[in-house]
Design an enzyme around this catalytic site. Structure first.
Site, PDB file in Angstrom:
ATOM      1  N   THR A 107      90.198  68.813 101.358  1.00 18.63           N
ATOM      2  CA  THR A 107      88.955  67.618 100.853  1.00 18.63           C
ATOM      3  C   THR A 107      89.199  66.360 101.003  1.00 18.63           C
ATOM      4  O   THR A 107      90.254  66.001 100.137  1.00 18.63           O
ATOM      5  CB  THR A 107      87.680  68.444  99.959  1.00 18.63           C
ATOM      6  OG1 THR A 107      87.421  69.907 100.224  1.00 18.63           O
ATOM      7  CG2 THR A 107      86.435  67.063 100.449  1.00 18.63           C
TER       8      THR A 107
ATOM      9  N   ASP B  65      83.043  79.027 103.113  1.00 22.46           N
ATOM     10  CA  ASP B  65      82.549  79.497 102.404  1.00 22.46           C
ATOM     11  C   ASP B  65      80.831  79.665 102.308  1.00 22.46           C
ATOM     12  O   ASP B  65      80.704  79.127 101.051  1.00 22.46           O
ATOM     13  CB  ASP B  65      82.110  77.500 102.999  1.00 22.46           C
ATOM     14  CG  ASP B  65      83.015  76.374 101.415  1.00 22.46           C
ATOM     15  OD1 ASP B  65      83.661  77.069 101.166  1.00 22.46           O
ATOM     16  OD2 ASP B  65      82.635  75.747 102.319  1.00 22.46           O
TER      17      ASP B  65
ATOM     18  N   SER C 243      78.510  73.469 101.074  1.00 25.74           N
ATOM     19  CA  SER C 243      79.767  72.999 100.438  1.00 25.74           C
ATOM     20  C   SER C 243      79.114  72.429  98.913  1.00 25.74           C
ATOM     21  O   SER C 243      77.387  72.331  98.776  1.00 25.74           O
ATOM     22  CB  SER C 243      79.074  71.689 101.373  1.00 25.74           C
ATOM     23  OG  SER C 243      80.181  70.921 100.770  1.00 25.74           O
TER      24      SER C 243
ATOM     25  N   GLY D 200      88.217  68.419  95.406  1.00 26.98           N
ATOM     26  CA  GLY D 200      88.572  68.957  94.357  1.00 26.98           C
ATOM     27  C   GLY D 200      87.955  70.076  94.331  1.00 26.98           C
ATOM     28  O   GLY D 200      87.701  70.821  93.347  1.00 26.98           O
ATOM     29  N   GLY D 201      86.988  70.490  95.790  1.00 20.99           N
ATOM     30  CA  GLY D 201      86.731  72.039  95.582  1.00 20.99           C
ATOM     31  C   GLY D 201      84.986  72.075  94.576  1.00 20.99           C
ATOM     32  O   GLY D 201      84.827  71.326  94.871  1.00 20.99           O
TER      33      GLY D 201
END
Length: 570
Positions: free
Chosen positions: A380, A420, A444, A466-467
């Site tokens: 990302t 996801d 998300s 950063g997830g």
């Protein structure tokens, strides 16, 4: 309890060193992006008279070249746009969608058990319909000032002439065990003997340049129909673990404008992206709970501050896991989750000792839904831009895992965003809100954010990769600027901490490790992890601000020392 957990399940993009940075000041316009060449491209477009959205497009196209592990035209994005003239925030959804043939059991083995994460990631099954270009085209039609084709020139030039492989890209390529299986990636990043190209090697991606030329000439249709689309479908279906993406899936994709989700924190108005992003809801819940816990009285960097923040975060993440999903497929109680009485009730659950693992609440309008396990999106990037008219863009884009599905087509990587979704479609006898479905957009955590002062003026443009902990990173930066008086660079550089409703995490190697014993005594199970955020922010410089050479009305930019991003401005 003390522990040495490696990270939050799966480590997001690996740490590759830290370089301390100074705030950057500008009187008119500014770009903060994850690579110097991308920031330079954005500033080039602003200097040519481009709008913030024009610069964002140029930045993103370069990021797909120089930071391919994180984002690109084979992925998706969420974008917030501020119009200074209209005094209005708009939000745009370019999230990927599941193919028409996708079913809820997509990531279950024949015996009904969920696949191993990387078994699902590195496959055609993980690839969703990319949404980035349709979203950028939609936002450009509404807010752009330069011609679409002009915005491609910096990326095409760099792709043809080549760029120097950065130490970060080199380190991530060296760590990845899947990408070299792709012939296109192998030609680009590896030598004839199979060894990785060295740091500073000149990487020229002429396939990408040609792809961009076609899109510059024909618009996003060149990507979603015709030869490029056919190659994408062929690559997904020909993979050893094939997917079911079709030409019709690509041709029918639509980007959406959605209502932004906004809330208040200490007389600021904070706006972000609504479902299928959980970003704004999670950030606003963390802040709303903290405001009801007198968090502003906790000393900066103290055990009390970390305790309160982590408890607020685990409560917010519990709600996120149960309720947030694509609103076209699930009833998401956005207003109920942010309603004042509900936040008060959640705050009342916070005591002197850690909750440990929070249960989701039951806000007004909440449907019956199963809790869902979370994954860690790590590939990302975030861009913050303000132009000379005061318009702004906060855009977070992603291909999900670092290097996405590892499927390389026409000079770019395809996403693995479908991982996801919840791998297990039902839990506790209830359907997971974020289960796979045809045409659905996966949840998300991306959290592009705009902050407005009491008088309605734009104060801050912010976001991070950063997830799963993205909301923690953004909320940490907001409380540092609002409650602790930090400037944007100081706030970004502060050690990361928080929770995603698992262990309380503390940034490894930071001063926060000194709090471990005190936090453990309060019941926290601790995780010491690199926490590689990529926060990029721009804040308004007001009269009397310390440290700045500019009068009121200028801008101060900050870039995360944990990655290679920079701020550029005039």
């Amino acid at each position: 309890m003390l522990g040495q957990h490696s990270a939050l399940g799966l480590e997001p993009e690996a740490a590759t060193g830290r370089a301390e940075k100074q705030p950057v000041y500008a009187s008119r316009q500014m770009v903060v992006a994850a690579h110097p060449l991308a920031a330079d491209a954005g500033l080039e477009i602003l200097r040519a008279g481009g709008a913030a959205i024009d610069a964002a497009i140029a930045v993103q196209l370069v990021l797909g070249l120089v930071e391919p592990q994180s984002s690109g035209i084979g992925g998706g994005a969420f974008l917030l746009h501020w119009s200074e003239q209209e005094r209005r925030v708009r939000s745009y959804d370019g999230r990927e969608t599941a193919p028409a043939r996708a079913r809820a059991e997509r990531f279950l083995d024949s015996d009904g058990t969920p696949r191993e994460f990387y078994d699902a990631v590195v496959s055609g099954l993980a690839v969703g319909v990319p949404g980035l270009l349709r979203m950028l085209e939609l936002a450009h039609r509404r807010h752009g000032r330069l011609e679409w084709r002009e915005l491609f020139a910096p990326a095409i030039r760099l792709a043809e002439e080549g760029f120097a492989m950065s130490p970060r890209l080199h380190a991530l390529l060296a760590r990845d065990r899947f990408l070299r299986a792709s012939p296109g990636a192998r030609r680009l990043y590896y030598r004839d003997d199979g060894q990785l190209q060295p740091v500073d090697a000149r990487i020229a991606n002429r396939e990408y340049a040609q792809t961009l030329r076609e899109i510059a000439s024909r618009g996003a249709d060149a990507f979603y129909t015709g030869p490029i689309a056919q190659e994408i479908v062929r690559a997904v279906r020909a993979h050893p673990k094939p997917g079911d993406l079709s030409a019709d899936d690509l041709a029918s994709y639509r980007a959406l404008e959605r209502e932004p989700v906004c809330g208040a924190y200490r007389e600021r108005r904070i706006c972000g992206m609504g479902p299928p992003s959980a970003g704004a809801i999670t950030v606003l819940q963390i802040l709303g709970i903290l405001e009801r816990l007198a968090f502003d009285r906790a000393p900066p960097g103290s055990a009390e501050a970390v305790h309160l923040f982590a408890e607020a975060a685990r409560l917010a993440y519990a709600d996120r896991a149960r309720y947030v999903a694509d609103p076209a497929f699930a009833e998401v109680p956005v207003q109920g989750l942010l309603e004042s009485r509900y936040l008060r009730a959640r705050a009342d659950l916070v005591g002197a000792r850690s909750i440990g693992s929070a249960r989701p609440g039951r806000p007004d309008g909440a449907p019956d839904a199963a809790p869902a396990a979370e994954t860690v999106s790590s590939g990302t990037s975030h861009v913050s831009i303000v132009d000379s008219r005061g318009d702004a863009v906060a855009m977070t884009s992603s291909i999900e895992n670092a290097f996405g599905s590892r499927i390389f087509v026409r000079g770019f990587l395809l996403n693995n965003q479908l991982t996801d979704f919840a791998f297990v479609p039902r839990r506790e006898g209830l359907p997971a809100a974020n289960r796979v479905a045809a045409g659905k957009r996966p949840r998300s955590g991306m959290a592009p954010t705009l902050v407005f002062a009491r008088d309605g003026s734009l104060q801050l443009v912010l976001g991070s990769p950063g997830g799963l902990p993205i909301a923690d990173y953004v909320a940490k930066t907001l409380i540092a600027t609002i409650d602790w008086g930090s400037d944007i660079q100081e706030a970004i550089a502060l050690p990361n901490f928080g929770s995603t409703n698992g262990p309380t995490f503390l940034e490894r190697g930071s001063a926060l490790e000194d709090l471990a014993e005190t936090l453990a005594e309060r019941g926290h199970v601790l995780s010491f992890a690199p926490l590689t955020s990529g926060l990029h922010g721009i804040e308004r410089v007001r009269s009397g601000d310390r440290g700045g050479p500019l009068p009121a009305g200028g801008w101060r930019g900050g870039a995360d020392p944990r990655r290679e991003g920079v701020a550029r401005g005039d």
